[in-house]
Design an enzyme around this catalytic site. Structure first.
Site, mmCIF file in Angstrom:
data_model
loop_
_atom_site.group_PDB
_atom_site.id
_atom_site.type_symbol
_atom_site.label_atom_id
_atom_site.label_comp_id
_atom_site.label_asym_id
_atom_site.label_seq_id
_atom_site.Cartn_x
_atom_site.Cartn_y
_atom_site.Cartn_z
ATOM 1 N N VAL A 293 0.834 -1.202 0.000
ATOM 2 C CA VAL A 293 0.000 0.000 0.000
ATOM 3 C C VAL A 293 0.872 1.257 0.000
ATOM 4 O O VAL A 293 0.583 2.252 -0.653
ATOM 5 C CB VAL A 293 -0.964 -0.002 1.205
ATOM 6 N N ALA A 294 1.977 1.192 0.748
ATOM 7 C CA ALA A 294 2.872 2.351 0.812
ATOM 8 C C ALA A 294 3.511 2.658 -0.538
ATOM 9 O O ALA A 294 3.845 3.803 -0.837
ATOM 10 C CB ALA A 294 3.968 2.106 1.848
ATOM 11 N N GLU A 298 -2.018 5.717 -5.149
ATOM 12 C CA GLU A 298 -3.409 5.600 -5.592
ATOM 13 C C GLU A 298 -3.890 6.814 -6.379
ATOM 14 O O GLU A 298 -4.766 6.705 -7.222
ATOM 15 C CB GLU A 298 -4.340 5.380 -4.386
ATOM 16 N N ASP A 340 0.438 22.391 -43.766
ATOM 17 C CA ASP A 340 -0.113 22.854 -45.029
ATOM 18 C C ASP A 340 0.264 24.331 -45.203
ATOM 19 O O ASP A 340 0.723 24.969 -44.249
ATOM 20 C CB ASP A 340 -1.632 22.672 -45.018
ATOM 21 N N ASP A 616 -6.598 20.191 -43.961
ATOM 22 C CA ASP A 616 -7.953 20.719 -43.930
ATOM 23 C C ASP A 616 -8.892 20.027 -44.900
ATOM 24 O O ASP A 616 -10.095 20.252 -44.852
ATOM 25 C CB ASP A 616 -7.943 22.222 -44.236
ATOM 26 N N ASP A 620 -6.563 14.834 -46.665
ATOM 27 C CA ASP A 620 -5.641 14.829 -45.526
ATOM 28 C C ASP A 620 -6.023 13.814 -44.444
ATOM 29 O O ASP A 620 -5.244 13.584 -43.526
ATOM 30 C CB ASP A 620 -5.591 16.217 -44.888
ATOM 31 N N GLU A 685 7.842 6.127 3.875
ATOM 32 C CA GLU A 685 6.785 5.194 4.210
ATOM 33 C C GLU A 685 7.294 3.756 4.284
ATOM 34 O O GLU A 685 6.754 2.944 5.035
ATOM 35 C CB GLU A 685 5.653 5.303 3.183
ATOM 36 N N THR A 715 -3.275 13.787 2.439
ATOM 37 C CA THR A 715 -2.436 14.986 2.543
ATOM 38 C C THR A 715 -1.684 15.317 1.253
ATOM 39 O O THR A 715 -1.427 16.494 0.971
ATOM 40 C CB THR A 715 -1.421 14.805 3.687
#
Length: 896
Positions: A293-294, A298, A340, A616, A620, A685, A715
């Site tokens: 988990v450390a 997440e 172009d 355009d 293309d 951690e 935090t």
């Protein structure tokens, strides 16, 4: 022996043999087994069974459940699934559901983006008309466009869209083929013109599906429908082209596997260490879960998504609509731009910039000249309808004081010989007070050969001598070398209306020369310079004339020493094209066919470049889908191009692309900053768990699993998001593009995250833990679980570790704001969101420590008051160590 009826059926359903539409009309009608009176209705129905409907090829229908499932099995999504399961095992059900919600949200967003991209080819169908007129059974009938078959005789009129590829058999029309060829001006197509074009698209006797008839009327025999048309071929290219994975998507995938490997590896390593340290298998597994988990960030995926979304909003404010989040980062890693010309580098508005009299002198123009400019046009400046070149001529004539308007011009017109692309000139015969006057305009080399005299600005007409002709040719070359489209204007008086074109266009008096240009946008040159300083090359890929395109390229600062036309490109070997694109020089590719643009994009890919391709037109679409980044024009572009592209420029401006590159580099740098910030919290951690295991339990666990989760999803979240909004560092556009293989996570980043900020934070956190624990009477080996006097001290000590990490996070956040620059260069308070995030971080930690309900959940207790003045220096210490490291790196780089 085969049954006769079966043989006939097999023959009817056999794939049709191709025909040559440029062969003589009689032979083509014979090969198509049709007549000028058209097919019979019965024969048309039979051919529809053989050839199918006149529709474009479509993508294979995607199985949406499988496509959606792929989004849930993305490596980072799998990592989040692991985090959710671990959170469930840790007893935090609410956290597990929150992570699942993040997975679902990201999967649905990615699935929606893919669905939007699939609209590109489907929108090609909008370029086919719903109904069209054909001659069947000798009568004119209106039939659905999908019912056209080869052999049909199609009737074309002004304002109608061509529904299939055909060969003109009578009449003449002007066709707007810009969507297929890239040519900005309408072209003449007539049944009796001589076909000497090198490309089928340039043939003066052919018309193509998806183009528009702007004037005239004609009849054409259909020779190709559906997927066999030029438009269908382009659609097939778009179907086959697969959307490329962006650099960021590849990097996120690698990061996910890296984090997963580190998390699982650390957790698996702890199991035997925990057992050897005297823990039970159940306890060892519990703490292994805590280690995993450390190591699982997440908030990484939602933070990346939100940072990219912020980049999308920033791009929208700058005039670019981004249809794919990762495209913002792709812009930042672009190494080559294929742009172009018309409308992107230029304004897409022709205007006259120079006029010369009949002897080539730059003088004030006379009334005969301006009158001829008005009379030898069919455009209408009042409504804006007509050829852009003629509209520019009308505007110039009006500003020069022409004494005739369009209404008078049309009323006095006696005859029109329309512009012929083979003859390269146009003639009108107009009534005047003294009789009739033929006015001619066209290519100088064609008009000058038919002039016997020239009219200077002052004085009477002069004989067209060899010296005068030589001076005129020098003037024409001078104007053309500056990128001007040069037209010659002449006249001849008659007492009758000439019946033949050759008569009207002979014995002319040259009135003057006019030079037109579609001027470059003023902001393009600085944008090109910014590209060059950023190490980005710019190639021009256009369907326009090479001489004009190269002149425009030079004016905006594109150093294109070589011009390659479509025919030369088609004849070029792959190895030769690769050498050209890797030579370091910029190139103008002119008269580029759809396959040419696609081939250029693929070659650049092969050479390791990240390619941004602008376009355009319909032609293309394949290249826009194939490039890393397809950029379409929003104002002048077609729907097909806009659907195929990843980014749509609302202002059709090349400079907006450069702004996007800066934005993309900023977003990518910010992604790295908050990854650095998140990675820096792994050591403080993880170190407590390793210390507990390696001491054999003699040192109690300095941090709990729930406190780790409070850090990862509480935090550190807002400061990480705030880093995603950081301004670009000074000099971001003076750095070369990063290599395609360069990862988001580099060795230098890991050194800063784990070896500098992480280790310093871990040492400070353990110092706070031991300071509180020793001050409370604990001695090594004492069991805090069985000694009632040490239990509250232990809760204060773990809280001290938690708070120390939070205080160190503040220093890590400010250190992560810069990759090379110092904090003084960036400014301490320039990121107000980060300041607010740090305040929230401290308040959130205070609530966990001092709110009684949360104290019970997270196992916290208020630490001694004397600890806070000590921890107030922790952010400064973490930042100072990293600042010293960046200073040393800058000093070393300046020496080398």
């Amino acid at each position: 022996m085969a049954h006769p009826h079966r043989a006939r059926v097999a023959e009817q359903h056999r794939e049709p043999m191709p025909v040559d539409p440029r062969e003589p009309v009689g032979r083509l009608l014979r090969d198509l087994r049709t007549r000028l009176e058209g097919l019979t209705e019965r024969e048309a129905q039979r051919r529809q069974a053989v050839h199918g409907l006149n529709t474009l090829p479509q993508h294979r229908v995607r199985q949406w459940p499988a496509a959606l499932l792929r989004q849930f099995t993305h490596p980072l999504a799998l990592l989040l699934w692991v985090a959710a399961v671990l959170a469930w095992l840790a007893g935090t059900v609410e956290l597990a559901w929150a992570i699942v919600a993040v997975i679902v949200l990201n999967a649905l967003l990615a699935f929606w983006q893919e669905e939007q991209a699939e609209q590109a080819v489907r929108s090609l169908g909008d370029y086919l008309p719903q109904q069209c007129e054909v001659r069947r059974d000798g009568q004119v009938r209106s039939v659905p466009a999908t019912a056209l078959v080869p052999g049909d005789v199609l009737l074309l009129g002004e304002g109608e869209r061509v529904a299939a590829d055909g060969r003109l058999v009578s009449g003449a029309v002007e066709i707007d083929a810009s969507a297929l060829t890239g040519e900005s001006s309408p072209v003449e197509r007539a049944a009796d013109l001589l076909d000497t074009a090198a490309r089928r698209l340039d043939s003066p006797v052919l018309v193509f599906s998806g183009t528009v008839c702007t004037s005239g009327s004609a009849e054409a025999v259909v020779h190709a429908t559906g997927r066999h048309t030029e438009l269908g071929r382009i659609a097939a290219l778009s179907v086959r082209v697969r959307l490329a994975e962006s650099p960021l998507e590849r990097q996120v995938r690698r990061i996910a596997w890296l984090i997963a490997a580190v998390a699982v590896g650390v957790g698996a390593l702890f199991l035997p260490l925990g057992v050897l340290a005297g823990l039970s298998w159940a306890q060892a597994f519990l703490f292994a879960v805590g280690l995993i988990v450390a190591n699982v960030p997440e908030g990484l995926l939602p933070t990346i998504t939100l940072a990219l979304a912020a980049g999308v909003r920033g791009m929208a404010r700058r005039g670019a609509l981004v249809k794919r989040l990762s495209a913002v980062e792709t812009l930042g890693s672009t190494t080559v731009i294929c742009t172009d010309k018309t409308g992107t580098l230029t304004r897409n508005r022709m205007r006259v910039v120079e006029a010369r009299d009949g002897v080539g002198a730059s003088a004030s123009v006379h009334t005969e000249f301006t009158s001829a400019l008005v009379r030898c046009t069919t455009a209408d400046e009042r409504t804006g309808a007509g050829d852009p070149t003629e509209l520019a001529l009308l505007a110039f004539a009006r500003s020069a004081g022409a004494g005739i308007d369009e209404e008078t011009r049309d009323r006095q017109r006696a005859r029109v010989f329309r512009f012929d692309p083979h003859l390269k000139r146009m003639t009108t015969v107009d009534r005047t007070a003294g009789g009739f006057v033929a006015h001619v305009k066209g290519a100088p080399e064609e008009v000058l050969d038919r002039c016997t005299s020239a009219l200077p600005a002052c004085g009477g007409a002069r004989t067209m001598t060899g010296a005068v002709r030589a001076d005129l040719l020098v003037a024409v070359d001078d104007m053309a070398d500056r990128g001007l489209r040069v037209l010659a204007v002449a006249r001849r008086e008659f007492s009758f209306v000439p019946a033949e074109r050759t008569t009207a266009e002979s014995g002319l008096c040259l009135l003057g020369l006019v030079g037109l240009i579609d001027p470059p946008r003023p902001e393009v040159a600085p944008a090109v310079a910014a590209c060059h300083s950023a190490g980005i090359r710019v190639h021009v890929v256009t369907g326009d004339n090479g001489r004009t395109a190269s002149a425009i390229a030079r004016q905006v600062g594109i150093d294109a020493e070589q011009v390659v036309d479509g025919v030369a490109l088609e004849a070029m070997a792959e190895s030769e094209l690769d050498r050209l694109l890797t030579s370091g020089q910029e190139v103008v590719f002119c008269r580029a066919a759809p396959e040419s643009k696609l081939r250029i994009a693929d070659a650049l890919h092969h050479c390791g470049h990240v390619v941004a391709m602008t376009g355009d037109g319909v032609n293309d679409a394949p290249a826009l889908r194939s490039a890393d980044l397809g950029v379409a024009m929003g104002a002048s572009g077609t729907d097909v191009a806009r659907e195929a592209a990843t980014i749509v420029l609302t202002d059709d401006n090349f400079a907006t692309i450069v702004n996007g590159i800066e934005e993309g580099r900023r977003v990518y740098a910010n992604v790295r900053k908050f990854i650095l910030y998140i990675f820096a919290h792994m050591p403080p951690e993880v170190i407590p768990f390793l210390l507990f295991a390696l001491s054999g339990g003699a040192v109690p666990l300095p941090l709990t699993v729930l406190q780790i989760l409070a850090i990862d999803l509480g935090t550190e979240t807002l400061p990480a998001l705030a880093l995603g909004r950081e301004r670009p560092e000074p000099g971001v556009m003076r750095q070369p593009p990063r290599e395609r293989k360069q990862g988001v996570v580099t060795g230098r980043m890991l050194l800063r995250a784990w070896g500098i900020m992480g280790i310093v934070s871990g040492i400070l956190a353990l110092a706070a833990f031991f300071a509180v624990l020793l001050a409370g009477g604990w001695r090594p080996g004492a069991d805090v679980a069985t000694d009632p006097a040490l239990e509250p001290v232990y809760r204060q000590a773990t809280t001290a570790t938690f708070l120390a990490i939070v205080f160190c996070q503040v220093g890590t956040a400010f250190a992560s704001r810069a990759d090379h620059a110092s904090l003084r260069e960036i400014g301490l308070g320039t990121n107000r969101l980060l300041l607010a995030g740090c305040v929230f971080e401290l308040l959130f930690a205070a609530v966990i420590v001092y709110a009684p309900p949360l104290q019970h959940v997270f196992g916290t207790a208020p630490p001694p008051a004397w600890l806070y003045p000590v921890m107030a220096f922790f952010p400064v210490l973490v930042w100072a160590v990293d600042e010293f490291y960046r200073w040393a790196v800058r000093r070393r780089e300046s020496r080398t």
